[in-house]
Write a protein that holds these residues in place. Structure first.
Motif, short mmCIF file in Angstrom:
data_model
loop_
_atom_site.label_atom_id
_atom_site.label_comp_id
_atom_site.label_asym_id
_atom_site.label_seq_id
_atom_site.Cartn_x
_atom_site.Cartn_y
_atom_site.Cartn_z
N ILE A 1 0.87 -1.19 0.00
CA ILE A 1 0.00 0.00 0.00
C ILE A 1 0.90 1.23 0.00
CG2 ILE A 1 -1.87 1.26 1.14
CD1 ILE A 1 -2.68 -1.57 0.10
N GLY A 2 0.90 1.91 -1.14
CA GLY A 2 1.66 3.15 -1.28
C GLY A 2 0.74 4.34 -1.03
N SER A 3 0.87 5.37 -1.86
CA SER A 3 0.05 6.57 -1.67
C SER A 3 0.25 7.51 -2.85
CB SER A 3 0.48 7.29 -0.39
OG SER A 3 -0.11 8.57 -0.30
N ILE A 4 -0.72 8.40 -3.08
CA ILE A 4 -0.50 9.52 -4.00
C ILE A 4 0.76 10.28 -3.56
CG2 ILE A 4 -2.11 10.98 -2.66
CD1 ILE A 4 -1.93 11.68 -6.25
N ALA A 5 1.03 10.24 -2.25
CA ALA A 5 2.19 10.94 -1.70
C ALA A 5 3.51 10.37 -2.23
CB ALA A 5 2.16 10.87 -0.17
N GLY A 6 3.46 9.18 -2.80
CA GLY A 6 4.64 8.61 -3.44
C GLY A 6 4.83 9.10 -4.87
N HIS A 7 3.82 9.77 -5.39
CA HIS A 7 3.88 10.31 -6.76
C HIS A 7 4.19 11.80 -6.74
CE1 HIS A 7 1.79 6.81 -8.82
NE2 HIS A 7 1.61 6.55 -7.54
N GLN A 8 3.69 12.49 -5.70
CA GLN A 8 3.86 13.95 -5.62
C GLN A 8 4.13 14.33 -4.17
OE1 GLN A 8 -0.15 15.00 -6.51
NE2 GLN A 8 -0.05 14.32 -8.64
N ALA A 9 5.09 15.20 -3.97
CA ALA A 9 5.29 15.74 -2.61
C ALA A 9 4.26 16.85 -2.37
CB ALA A 9 6.70 16.29 -2.47
N TYR A 10 4.05 17.20 -1.13
CA TYR A 10 3.23 18.37 -0.81
C TYR A 10 3.84 19.06 0.41
CZ TYR A 10 1.00 14.70 2.08
OH TYR A 10 0.77 13.65 2.93
N VAL A 11 3.49 20.33 0.62
CA VAL A 11 4.11 21.10 1.69
C VAL A 11 3.92 20.39 3.04
CG1 VAL A 11 4.09 23.30 2.96
CG2 VAL A 11 3.78 23.29 0.48
N GLY A 12 5.00 20.15 3.73
CA GLY A 12 4.95 19.48 5.04
C GLY A 12 4.91 17.96 4.94
N GLY A 13 4.78 17.46 3.72
CA GLY A 13 4.70 16.00 3.54
C GLY A 13 6.07 15.34 3.50
N ASN A 14 7.07 16.15 3.19
CA ASN A 14 8.48 15.73 3.01
C ASN A 14 8.82 14.26 3.30
OD1 ASN A 14 8.82 16.12 6.05
ND2 ASN A 14 8.51 18.25 5.42
N VAL A 15 8.99 13.90 4.56
CA VAL A 15 9.49 12.55 4.88
C VAL A 15 8.41 11.49 4.63
CG1 VAL A 15 10.39 11.05 6.73
CG2 VAL A 15 11.21 13.41 6.51
N TYR A 16 7.16 11.82 4.94
CA TYR A 16 6.08 10.86 4.65
C TYR A 16 6.07 10.56 3.15
CZ TYR A 16 1.59 8.71 3.93
OH TYR A 16 0.60 7.83 3.54
N CYS A 17 6.09 11.62 2.34
CA CYS A 17 6.07 11.44 0.87
C CYS A 17 7.28 10.61 0.43
CB CYS A 17 6.06 12.79 0.16
SG CYS A 17 4.59 13.78 0.53
N ALA A 18 8.42 10.88 1.04
CA ALA A 18 9.64 10.15 0.67
C ALA A 18 9.49 8.66 0.99
CB ALA A 18 10.85 10.73 1.38
N THR A 19 8.86 8.34 2.13
CA THR A 19 8.70 6.90 2.45
C THR A 19 7.77 6.24 1.45
OG1 THR A 19 6.82 7.20 4.01
CG2 THR A 19 9.05 7.24 4.95
N LYS A 20 6.75 6.97 1.00
CA LYS A 20 5.80 6.36 0.06
C LYS A 20 6.39 6.29 -1.35
CE LYS A 20 2.48 5.15 2.79
NZ LYS A 20 2.11 3.72 2.93
N ALA A 21 7.25 7.26 -1.70
CA ALA A 21 7.98 7.16 -2.97
C ALA A 21 8.89 5.93 -2.92
CB ALA A 21 8.78 8.43 -3.22
N ALA A 22 9.45 5.69 -1.74
CA ALA A 22 10.32 4.52 -1.58
C ALA A 22 9.53 3.22 -1.72
CB ALA A 22 11.01 4.57 -0.22
N VAL A 23 8.31 3.20 -1.21
CA VAL A 23 7.47 2.00 -1.34
C VAL A 23 7.21 1.72 -2.82
CG1 VAL A 23 5.14 1.05 -0.91
CG2 VAL A 23 6.39 2.21 0.93
#
Ligand code: 8X3
Length: 256
Positions: free
Chosen positions: A142-164
């Motif tokens: 289970i990834g996330s849209i956050a793995g496709h696009q960063a958003y303000v304040g999402g930084n590390v969360y988005c990076a973990t989902k991009a990694a997934v």
């Protein structure tokens, strides 16, 4: 739709949200479930609900995916009828905070990286060799849209989902030539405890995330996960990005 009757499905983060919905929908298809989560009482509640509605066999694992020793010990010592896992749903994950990186709390980063990334790796590393030996299996991350696009304040969360997402691609390459499938299901905004966890129980902040539009539900995602798992063996659903009709990017939501 290919039957997954009596297949053994491991679901992490199964005590609530998307994980609990996946448990219910796999049970509906006659699968046997190994449900893993940190909170035993909540796992028991999910299991009781499923047992009442379906015939499924259920095995509970009280396990924090970020605790490597526990993950390795628990998954290496699954009792005999449970040891040949067919499908792994790597669902356990969380977000902590929405601070700009320059103000970010390092403890929050550690927790997200340890759970979303390292936890997924520990569980996969424990179960995948058995799948390779048996020449059979499916990993659904289970990834996330956050793995496709960063958003303000999402930084590390988005990076973990991009990694997934990247790990899912790399894993499929490592498994090429085997029949083992790898899928990554990437939801947009789904109404779960996600935002309450992100904002550490601040329900006013959390509720705002889901206000004024019709967000996805955990069942919407679980249906897609089961869809991935029930394709004919020649079909590998590699990646599914799913957003609410009212959402068009990580940050664009049509609110009334
Ligand atoms: C959850 C989706 O966009 O709220 O992974 O981070 S988002």
């Amino acid at each position: 739709m290919v039957s997954i009757q009596e297949q053994i499905v491991v679901i992490t983060g199964a005590s609530s949200g998307i994980g609990a919905s996946c448990a219910k929908m796999f049970a509906q298809e006659g699968a046997s479930l190994i449900l893993a989560a940190r909170r035993r009482d909540q796992l028991e509640a999910v299991a009781a609900e499923i047992e009442q509605a379906y015939q499924s066999q259920i095995y509970l694992l009280e396990m924090d995916v970020s605790d490597r020793a526990t993950v390795e010990a628990s998954l290496a010592s699954l009792p005999e009828p449970w040891s040949n896992v067919n499908i792994l749903v790597n669902n356990a994950g969380l977000s902590r905070g929405l601070d700009k990186l320059q103000q970010g709390e390092i403890q929050n980063w550690e927790e997200m990286i340890d759970t979303n990334l390292k936890g997924l790796l520990y569980v996969t590393r424990s179960l995948l060799p058995g799948m390779v030996n048996r020449n059979q299996g499916h990993i659904i991350n289970i990834g996330s849209i956050a793995g496709h696009q960063a958003y303000v304040g999402g930084n590390v969360y988005c990076a973990t989902k991009a990694a997934v997402r990247t790990l899912s691609q790399g894993l499929k390459m490592d498994l090429l030539g085997t029949p083992i499938r790898v899928s990554c299901v990437d939801p947009g905004t789904v109404e779960t405890d996600f935002s309450r966890v992100r904002f550490r129980g601040d329900t006013t902040k959390a509720d705002k995330v889901y206000q004024g539009f019709n967000p996805l539900t955990p069942d919407d995602i679980a249906e897609i996960v089961v869809f991935c798992a029930t394709r004919p063996s020649r079909v590998n659903m590699s990646e599914v990005l799913v957003l609410a009709t009212d959402q068009s990017s990580a940050t664009m939501i049509n609110r009334q």
